[in-house]
Enzyme design. Structure first.
Site, short mmCIF file in Angstrom:
data_model
loop_
_atom_site.label_atom_id
_atom_site.label_comp_id
_atom_site.label_asym_id
_atom_site.label_seq_id
_atom_site.Cartn_x
_atom_site.Cartn_y
_atom_site.Cartn_z
N LYS A 76 0.86 -1.18 0.00
CA LYS A 76 0.00 0.00 0.00
C LYS A 76 0.89 1.23 0.00
O LYS A 76 1.95 1.25 0.64
CB LYS A 76 -0.90 -0.03 1.23
CG LYS A 76 -1.93 1.08 1.32
CD LYS A 76 -2.82 0.87 2.54
CE LYS A 76 -3.83 1.99 2.71
NZ LYS A 76 -4.71 1.76 3.88
N SER B 250 -9.36 3.06 2.99
CA SER B 250 -8.27 3.65 2.25
C SER B 250 -7.41 2.62 1.49
O SER B 250 -6.53 3.00 0.70
CB SER B 250 -7.35 4.44 3.19
OG SER B 250 -6.73 3.60 4.14
N SER C 118 -10.36 0.69 6.95
CA SER C 118 -9.70 0.83 5.65
C SER C 118 -9.37 -0.47 4.94
O SER C 118 -9.02 -0.45 3.76
CB SER C 118 -8.41 1.64 5.81
OG SER C 118 -8.71 2.98 6.11
#
Length: 474
Positions: free
Chosen positions: A75, A150, A174
């Site tokens: 990520k 996210s 997230s």
């Protein structure tokens, strides 16, 4: 013939282990798919490094590492030495770190092959993955809808067949939000469960790392890699640690899928007294499907009202703002950050030490209240999201309204981070328009094995492994 990206991560690992396919062939296959992606799941692709890593693994004698040869991606909030890491922000455009974060080192040690970086909103502060730097990340097959956030890039990549699974991070939902929106399994571990990104040592202890995958067993496999076992033991580095009641492999628990459990259906959210929250019929249908199948599997089903958490909305906002205030940026960089980040950071920098201390004390009280209310149950069931996937412009440009819209979309996720509990989202339902809706199971501290076992039982009854394949890009 089954294409490599149609294999589960478990089956792909088996093929690599038996030398039916090489790590280079696997990496090349996925890199080819990434090159044709239309979801904007990846913001950086490290093809040369990935192929060199794959070649080194192919030349090695030891094929036993838990992630041997399996592709993943970091990520873009996670630093990998020598690889551009921009945190989804124009204020960090072009930044290349010299050191890697611990979770990167753990996944590398487990034998994984990183293909690059997946998209995230700026500094991970929103539940939808849109960035002024990198653009919108969308639901595969639906360019008009966001993939959630996210960890939206990670979820879109798995749903589009660009990765067999992907690590994400979860500070308020997230992992679970984008996994649910993209029709996937997403596991948020207990605070302290993953030593390399435990949540311990940060104010509020909100953010932890966890897996996103198509199947429960694949999620368990990646979770095992994240634990970073040494000689079979998780190397917890503090005296405060999560228990390991199964005494062994989470993958084994997910494979067996055994047990009968007491499960409560939660009514209400901690935001109800501050935000106009509406739980859509689609979300209620997802819970109803889960209840029906859990009841048929022999589990006990009860009802539970959301315990009172006075002042939750203001307290969570206080520590969310405090987290944003801790981002180091110059006055010039401040002008390059997006309105939501600037609003959060500016508000956070006006907080007094007393206000922060009071918020932390209230978080501790909320945790005790939730753990006491949930204690009679092995798992507590809610919708993962209150609404299906949202249009790209749904959140708007006003930061205060954007924050409220996030709450309206995902009112059941953040209090799980506050209480430090594990939770899993499972893709049990689709709307009439074919949009995934997840069921959200919250477990006891350290009992990820129970959530994986329940998830595996539901997966046998609702075979969702193949559902996402119709959304794969060609």
């Amino acid at each position: 013939m089954t294409a490599l990206h149609e294999l589960t991560a478990i089956d792909l690992w088996d093929a690599l282990h038996r030398r039916r396919v090489s790590a280079r062939e696997v990496a090349e296959h996925y890199l080819g798919r990434i090159a044709r992606d239309t979801t904007n799941a990846f913001v950086t692709v490290t093809a040369d490094a990935a192929l060199a890593r794959a070649d080194a693994l192919d030349a090695a004698d030891d094929r036993t590492p838990v992630m041997f040869g399996l592709p993943f991606a970091d990520k873009d909030l996670v630093q990998r030495a020598g690889v551009r890491t921009q945190f989804g922000s124009r204020a960090r455009e072009g930044f290349v770190p010299s050191v890697s974060d611990p979770i990167v080192e753990v996944l590398d040690a487990a034998g994984g092959v990183s293909l690059g970086k997946t998209a995230t909103p700026e500094f991970g502060f929103s539940g939808h993955t849109s960035s002024a730097l990198t653009g919108h990340t969308t639901l595969p097959g639906r360019p008009d809808l966001g993939a959630g956030g996210s960890s939206g890039g990670a979820a879109a990549a798995v749903a589009a067949g660009l990765l067999p699974f992907a690590p994400g991070s979860d500070g308020g939902g997230s992992i679970r939000i984008p996994a649910s929106i993209c029709g996937l399994v997403g596991l948020k571990p207990s605070r302290g469960r993953v030593p390399a990104h435990s949540g311990l040592g940060q104010i509020g202890g909100l953010s932890v790392s966890g897996p996103i995958a198509r199947t429960v067993r694949d999620a368990a496999l990646l979770m095992e890699a994240m634990l970073g076992r040494v000689n079979g033991v998780v190397p917890h580095r503090t005296t405060l640690r999560s228990p390991e009641p199964d005494g062994g492999s989470l993958l084994a628990a997910a494979t067996r899928g055994e047990g009968r459990f007491r499960i409560a259906v939660l009514e209400g959210t901690p935001w109800d007294d501050a935000v106009d929250v509406t739980i859509s019929q689609d979300a209620r249908d997802a819970v109803a499907v889960a209840v029906r199948e859990l009841d048929a599997a022999g589990h006990g089903i009860d009802e539970l009202a959301m315990p009172a958490l006075p002042g939750y909305a203001d307290t969570f906002a206080t520590l969310w703002r405090y987290g944003a205030a801790g981002i180091p940026f110059t006055a010039e960089e401040r002008e390059r950050v997006e309105p939501l980040t600037r609003w959060l950071a500016d508000a956070g920098r006006t907080l007094t030490p007393g206000e922060v201390a009071q918020a932390v004390a209230l978080f501790t009280a909320y945790e005790r209240t939730v753990l006491t209310a949930f204690a009679p149950f092995d798992a507590v069931l809610t919708p993962t999201t209150a609404l299906p996937a949202r249009p790209l412009d749904w959140y708007g440009d006003d930061p205060e309204e954007s924050f409220r819209q996030q709450v309206r979309h995902t009112p059941h996720t953040s209090f799980v981070n506050v209480s430090g509990l594990p939770a899993i989202t499972l893709p049990v339902h689709e709307t009439a328009d074919g949009l995934p809706m997840g069921a959200h199971l919250i477990g006891r501290p350290g009992e990820e094995a129970t959530l994986l076992a329940i998830g595996r039982q539901l997966e046998r009854r609702i075979p969702w492994e193949h559902v996402g394949r119709r959304r794969f890009a060609p």
